[in-house]
Design a protein around this motif. Structure first.
Motif: not given
Length: 371
Positions: A108-113, A118-123, A345-347, A351-353
């Motif tokens: 999961g951490a690597i997916w977020d990274l 890629k500058n895209i949301p995980l979704s 979230p779109e970040k 998508g969350y800080d």
């Protein structure tokens, strides 16, 4: 392009639930877990969350076994292997049997990274397309039926689209009859957490009168054969949870007719990549899926939100708002439910800080691994 990790940090947190959460196999008041922080050579940070409990009453894994597996086996495997996509982590981890929650936390951490790079949301990184997801809520066993009815009413006023009620022998038929009397049109499901056997067949058939969305995991945690026998005798759809730990489990359950619904939990199946494969198989076979919860804090909850954007997540998941469980979560903004929906979230990334001040206040130890 190879993902070059510089280090992995394991943050050991302990958070107190707002209210004790009671099921057929125990009561939880505090949640201890790890936040996994993966840092690459460009100082990008990805975050995952371990979901095992301190005792092995849901699966055989615990917080301590998660630490052992990550520290002594899984992180060394990451160090020894090159990869360019988080989908490759599942194969890298294959030499280690089971221990799915430990694997999922790191993956999961690597997916977020990866999504942040890629500058895209995980979704979007995992193929999701929904902008909003429906939120359901899971309610633990209460001291009285009146207390449960009050909790259901409050949850409906908050807009939740589906109510999940924990049941066990002696807290089932009469309970559900009373719930249906007060809430005749509400989408209700019952979660048994493996509290019954086939000897309870005639008793469980009484649940058909309550027009439930499903009954979740009524029989043994590792069974698909007896569930097939039970499903053939019930009008109520059976949903499998603990029985499905892999794509192979899902394939066999579908072929046997063991269920009509599958609950997909990222931690239980070993990570987002395997969750996607199970989702795709279920879609091909017209088996509805929904995203289950493990009383996650904000990071794990964010991963669940991303997963639930895939197209075959057609039923509301156990993704309630942060404030339902915690006085303070570890992300900003906290997950919020409005009119029964959660905005995706779109970040980039989850998508969350992260609220690093909150994380620090809940953290007892940090272990760093240089790669």
């Amino acid at each position: 392009m190879t993902i070059q990790l510089e280090r992995i940090q394991l943050h050991n947190l302990k958070m107190q639930l707002k209210k004790p959460f009671k099921t057929s196999f125990g009561t939880l008041e505090n949640k201890e877990f790890y936040i996994i922080e993966a840092i690459d050579s460009y100082n990008n940070h990805g975050y995952g969350e371990s979901v095992a409990f301190t005792s092995p009453w849901y699966t055989e894994e615990t917080v301590k076994t998660n630490l052992h597996m990550m520290k002594d086996f899984l992180i060394p495997l990451i160090h020894e292997n090159q990869f360019s996509h988080p989908g490759e982590i599942h194969k890298i981890f294959l030499p280690v049997k089971r221990n799915n929650m430990a694997k999922a936390a790191l993956e999961g951490a690597i997916w977020d990274l990866y999504a942040k790079k890629k500058n895209i949301p995980l979704s979007r990184a995992i193929g999701g397309s929904k902008k909003k997801i429906e939120a359901g809520i899971s309610i633990g066993i209460k001291s009285t039926i009146n207390e449960l009815l009050h909790t259901i009413n409050n949850s409906l006023e908050e807009g939740y689209k589906r109510i999940k009620i924990k049941i066990k022998p002696g807290w089932d038929v009469e309970l559900l009859r009373e719930v249906r009397r007060h809430f005749p049109e509400t989408a209700i499901m019952a979660d048994a957490n493996s509290a019954y056997t086939l000897k309870d067949l005639e008793h469980l058939r009484q649940l058909d009168e309550f027009n439930l969305m499903m009954i979740e995991q009524p029989l043994a945690h590792n069974d698909i054969i007896d569930h097939a026998k039970l499903q053939s005798k019930l009008a109520t759809p059976i949903c499998l949870d603990e029985s499905i730990t892999s794509l192979e489990d899902a394939r066999k359950a579908i072929e046997l007719g063991s269920c009509k619904v599958i609950n997909i939990k990222i931690g239980r199946v070993g990570g987002i990549s395997e969750a996607i494969r199970i989702h795709d198989l279920c879609k091909e076979n017209n088996i509805a899926v929904w995203c289950g919860g493990m009383l996650e804090a904000g990071v794990g909850r964010a991963h669940n939100i991303a997963l639930a954007t895939l197209s075959n997540f057609v039923l509301p998941g156990d993704i309630a708002g942060s404030s339902h469980y915690w006085e303070q979560d570890i992300i900003q903004p906290e997950v919020a439910v409005k009119d029964g929906m959660i905005n995706v979230p779109e970040k980039p990334g989850i998508g969350y800080d992260l609220d690093h001040e909150a994380i620090s206040s809940f953290t007892s130890d940090v272990t760093t691994f240089d790669l």
